[in-house]
Scaffold this active site. Structure first.
Site, PDB file in Angstrom:
ATOM      1  N   ASP A  60       0.817  -1.218   0.000  1.00  0.00           N
ATOM      2  CA  ASP A  60       0.000   0.000   0.000  1.00  0.00           C
ATOM      3  C   ASP A  60       0.849   1.265   0.000  1.00  0.00           C
ATOM      4  OD1 ASP A  60      -2.528   1.269  -0.010  1.00  0.00           O
ATOM      5  OD2 ASP A  60      -2.449   1.581   2.159  1.00  0.00           O
ATOM      6  N   GLN A  87      -5.217  -1.154  -7.313  1.00  0.00           N
ATOM      7  CA  GLN A  87      -5.868  -0.310  -6.310  1.00  0.00           C
ATOM      8  C   GLN A  87      -6.505   0.899  -6.983  1.00  0.00           C
ATOM      9  OE1 GLN A  87      -3.864   2.650  -3.495  1.00  0.00           O
ATOM     10  NE2 GLN A  87      -4.097   0.889  -2.138  1.00  0.00           N
ATOM     11  N   SER A 117      -7.211   5.600  -0.159  1.00  0.00           N
ATOM     12  CA  SER A 117      -7.369   4.321  -0.839  1.00  0.00           C
ATOM     13  C   SER A 117      -8.820   3.864  -0.724  1.00  0.00           C
ATOM     14  CB  SER A 117      -6.455   3.263  -0.213  1.00  0.00           C
ATOM     15  OG  SER A 117      -5.099   3.643  -0.308  1.00  0.00           O
TER      16      SER A 117
END
Length: 292
Positions: free
Chosen positions: A208, A282, A232
């Site tokens: 991430d 993502q 996110s």
């Protein structure tokens, strides 16, 4: 506490009851809200606690609400299916009585099959030749100008358990438009060894980092600019091979689409010897901040 010890403590989630676990909220990469990679890795650890002799091959997660670092996170695991070859788990993360995050993960027995992969990019500098994350950020911190950036200085400079070295550096303090394609060498800051499930959780945590920034590069923005709101929205991770995150890996990222206040980001993670060990996708919120 040493950043590595802090991360290992975050992944040492506490069993409360069958299928119910508790993890620390504080200690990740950010202080104002829980770092996304932290809840991904803790939820994956909770799922792994209910699975035997199988490795995770994919996970899909949604970030629903910002996490509160001041209190623990409760993880509830649903044992959706235990099949002959595949095992499926669903995990819900709860704070203040509400879902903040959910994850679905699939686990697979080891099977033989033909192999094919896209090759790792060639002619990239070795990680040892690049400045460390601490060196890069200490230098950039000297040029933080806006009040917004200076308020986030502590998070910007805080020690991380993940050592990262940028192949195509991007000036977060004074960003200008650049290619969305970029690469980062990364690994755990010091070796810890451990079983395969722990190495998966460590890579999930690190996956991430830097990824959402791929969408900000062509816009000439950064999370320090104070002109865009970023978060996110979801995260997907596929494990292709066993992971040893004690060693250097190359994270190759791009952002094929930006629009509708969202950016879509992709990543390929290679071991240093060129094996594609994981793939990532993502979508993130990228919303201009309009002064009131």
């Amino acid at each position: 506490m040493d950043p590595i010890d802090t991360l290992l403590d975050l992944l040492n989630i506490e069993p409360l009851e069958i299928n119910l676990f508790r993890g620390r909220g504080s200690g990740g990469e950010t202080s104002k809200r829980i770092f996304g990679g932290q809840v991904i890795s803790q939820a994956l650890a909770a799922a792994y606690h209910t699975v035997e002799d199988r490795a995770c091959h994919s996970l899909h997660a949604y970030f629903i609400r910002p996490g509160d670092p001041e209190i623990p996170v409760i993880y509830e695991v649903d044992r959706a299916r235990d099949g002959g070859s595949f095992t499926t788990r669903r995990v819900i993360a709860i704070q203040h009585g509400r879902q903040i995050f959910n994850l679905a993960a699939s686990f697979h027995i080891e099977e033989e099959s033909p192999l094919h992969q896209h090759p790792m990019p060639e002619s990239l500098p070795d990680p040892e030749t690049l400045p460390s994350r601490a060196e890069t950020r200490a230098k950039l911190a000297e040029s933080l100008k806006s009040d917004y950036a200076r308020k986030r200085r502590d998070d910007f400079l805080r020690d991380s358990p993940i050592e990262m070295r940028e192949v195509e550096p991007y000036d977060l303090a004074n960003p200008v438009a650049a290619s969305d394609r970029h690469s980062v060498w990364f690994r755990l800051a010091r070796p810890v060894g451990g079983p395969g499930w722990l190495q998966h959780c460590l890579l999930a945590y690190a996956s991430d980092l830097h990824l959402l920034g791929s969408s900000l590069r062509p816009l000439g923005e950064s999370w320090l600019s104070g002109t865009v709101m970023t978060a996110s929205l979801d995260h997907a991770l596929w494990f292709h091979h066993p992971v040893n995150f004690d060693d250097w890996h190359l994270y190759v990222m791009d952002a094929p689409f930006i629009g509708g206040a969202r950016g879509f980001n992709r990543g390929s993670i290679y071991s240093r010897d060129g094996v594609l060990v994981a793939s990532v996708a993502q979508e993130g919120l990228i919303r201009p901040i309009v002064p009131r």
